[in-house]
Design a protein around this motif. Structure first.
Motif, short mmCIF file in Angstrom:
data_model
loop_
_atom_site.label_atom_id
_atom_site.label_comp_id
_atom_site.label_asym_id
_atom_site.label_seq_id
_atom_site.Cartn_x
_atom_site.Cartn_y
_atom_site.Cartn_z
N LEU A 83 38.95 -44.52 -32.32
CA LEU A 83 37.88 -43.90 -33.10
C LEU A 83 37.66 -44.64 -34.41
O LEU A 83 38.59 -45.21 -34.98
N MET A 84 36.42 -44.63 -34.88
CA MET A 84 36.07 -45.21 -36.17
C MET A 84 35.75 -44.07 -37.13
O MET A 84 34.85 -43.27 -36.86
N PRO A 85 36.47 -43.99 -38.26
CA PRO A 85 36.18 -42.92 -39.23
C PRO A 85 34.99 -43.28 -40.12
O PRO A 85 34.78 -44.43 -40.46
N PHE A 86 34.23 -42.24 -40.48
CA PHE A 86 33.12 -42.39 -41.42
C PHE A 86 33.25 -41.31 -42.48
O PHE A 86 33.70 -40.20 -42.20
N PHE A 87 32.84 -41.66 -43.71
CA PHE A 87 32.99 -40.76 -44.85
C PHE A 87 31.64 -40.40 -45.44
O PHE A 87 30.67 -41.14 -45.31
N ASP A 88 31.63 -39.29 -46.16
CA ASP A 88 30.43 -38.92 -46.90
C ASP A 88 30.38 -39.73 -48.20
O ASP A 88 31.21 -40.62 -48.41
N GLU A 89 29.43 -39.41 -49.06
CA GLU A 89 29.29 -40.19 -50.31
C GLU A 89 30.50 -40.06 -51.23
O GLU A 89 30.77 -40.95 -52.02
N THR A 90 31.26 -38.99 -51.11
CA THR A 90 32.47 -38.84 -51.93
C THR A 90 33.56 -39.79 -51.46
O THR A 90 34.28 -40.38 -52.26
N ALA B 279 45.19 -40.95 -49.76
CA ALA B 279 45.18 -39.70 -50.53
C ALA B 279 43.87 -38.96 -50.32
O ALA B 279 43.86 -37.73 -50.15
N TYR B 280 42.76 -39.69 -50.29
CA TYR B 280 41.48 -39.03 -50.04
C TYR B 280 41.45 -38.44 -48.63
O TYR B 280 41.02 -37.31 -48.43
N VAL B 281 41.89 -39.22 -47.66
CA VAL B 281 41.88 -38.77 -46.26
C VAL B 281 42.69 -37.49 -46.09
O VAL B 281 42.30 -36.59 -45.34
N LEU B 282 43.78 -37.36 -46.80
CA LEU B 282 44.65 -36.20 -46.65
C LEU B 282 44.21 -35.00 -47.50
O LEU B 282 44.74 -33.91 -47.34
N ASP B 283 43.24 -35.21 -48.36
CA ASP B 283 42.71 -34.12 -49.18
C ASP B 283 41.99 -33.12 -48.27
O ASP B 283 41.13 -33.52 -47.48
N PRO B 284 42.31 -31.83 -48.38
CA PRO B 284 41.66 -30.84 -47.51
C PRO B 284 40.14 -30.78 -47.68
O PRO B 284 39.43 -30.37 -46.77
N ARG B 285 39.63 -31.22 -48.82
CA ARG B 285 38.18 -31.19 -49.05
C ARG B 285 37.46 -32.40 -48.49
O ARG B 285 36.23 -32.46 -48.51
N ALA C 96 42.14 -39.47 -37.12
CA ALA C 96 42.82 -38.23 -36.70
C ALA C 96 42.42 -37.09 -37.62
O ALA C 96 42.21 -35.95 -37.17
N ARG C 97 42.27 -37.38 -38.89
CA ARG C 97 41.92 -36.35 -39.88
C ARG C 97 40.51 -35.83 -39.67
O ARG C 97 40.17 -34.74 -40.10
N ALA C 98 39.67 -36.58 -38.98
CA ALA C 98 38.31 -36.13 -38.71
C ALA C 98 38.30 -34.87 -37.86
O ALA C 98 37.38 -34.05 -37.98
N THR C 99 39.31 -34.69 -37.02
CA THR C 99 39.34 -33.52 -36.14
C THR C 99 40.53 -32.60 -36.39
O THR C 99 40.59 -31.51 -35.82
N LEU C 100 41.48 -33.05 -37.19
CA LEU C 100 42.68 -32.26 -37.44
C LEU C 100 42.88 -32.05 -38.94
O LEU C 100 42.41 -32.84 -39.75
N SER C 101 43.63 -31.02 -39.29
CA SER C 101 44.02 -30.88 -40.69
C SER C 101 45.13 -31.90 -40.96
O SER C 101 45.74 -32.43 -40.04
N ALA C 102 45.38 -32.15 -42.22
CA ALA C 102 46.42 -33.12 -42.57
C ALA C 102 47.77 -32.71 -42.00
O ALA C 102 48.56 -33.55 -41.57
N TYR D 164 36.24 -44.94 -51.61
CA TYR D 164 37.61 -45.21 -51.17
C TYR D 164 37.60 -46.22 -50.03
O TYR D 164 38.42 -47.15 -50.00
N LYS D 165 36.67 -46.05 -49.11
CA LYS D 165 36.54 -46.99 -47.99
C LYS D 165 36.14 -48.37 -48.52
O LYS D 165 36.71 -49.39 -48.11
N GLU D 166 35.18 -48.40 -49.41
CA GLU D 166 34.71 -49.68 -49.96
C GLU D 166 35.80 -50.39 -50.75
O GLU D 166 35.94 -51.61 -50.66
N ALA D 167 36.59 -49.64 -51.50
CA ALA D 167 37.70 -50.25 -52.26
C ALA D 167 38.75 -50.82 -51.32
O ALA D 167 39.29 -51.91 -51.55
#
Length: 168
Positions: free
Chosen positions: A79-86, A58-64, A127-133, A90-93
């Protein structure tokens, strides 16, 4: 005198047999309770892992969502995805749920299905790193849903249930 000895021996044998049967029944009851407790632990842990997987998706698909991806150091073309602090919680959980599932699973098939599920949800994130959902290829989601169904079926088998038919 002989009948007294025989009577005493028969009584002693009866007491020993009764004690052994009682001990055996208690041991079986303890084993059943132990198995039930572990089944409940496995069910709860796998449910929490699936919930973390869904929250991650759900976080990955969020436009923000802010996701970046870099080439995997050991798997070319991946590819390996990386997230910001927000997104990091989700990744840790997801990682914590995955580790807990591996810790309590009894069957290697369940762990393999969990690995496949984590890999597929990471593919969606990459995929979401470079594309919209909306632009993520449908095959990526199909692979994710097949992996999710595979994990659910592996857990069901581990819990002593029958596998479910694939949902349409």
């Amino acid at each position: 005198m002989g009948s007294t000895i025989v009577t005493g021996l028969v009584a002693l044998f009866g007491v020993a047999l009764g004690g052994w049967l009682s001990l055996r029944n208690q041991d079986r009851a303890w084993q059943r309770e132990h198995q039930r407790q572990w089944r409940d632990i496995r069910l709860t842990t796998c449910n929490e892992f699936l919930a973390a997987d869904r929250r991650y998706l759900a976080y990955v698909l969020d436009p923000r969502a802010s996701i970046t991806a870099i080439p995997h150091p050991r798997e070319p073309g991946r590819l390996m995805p990386f997230f910001d602090e927000t997104g990091r919680p989700y990744k840790e959980a997801l990682e914590a749920g995955f580790t807990a599932m591996r810790l309590v699973s009894e069957r290697a098939d369940t762990v393999r299905a969990g690995i496949d599920l984590v890999n597929q949800v990471r593919e969606v994130a990459a995929a979401r790193a470079t594309l919209s959902a909306d632009d993520i290829p449908s095959e990526t989601f199909e692979s994710l849903f097949v992996a999710e169904q595979g994990f659910i079926n592996a857990v069901r088998i581990e819990l002593g249930l029958t596998a479910m038919m694939r949902q349409p």
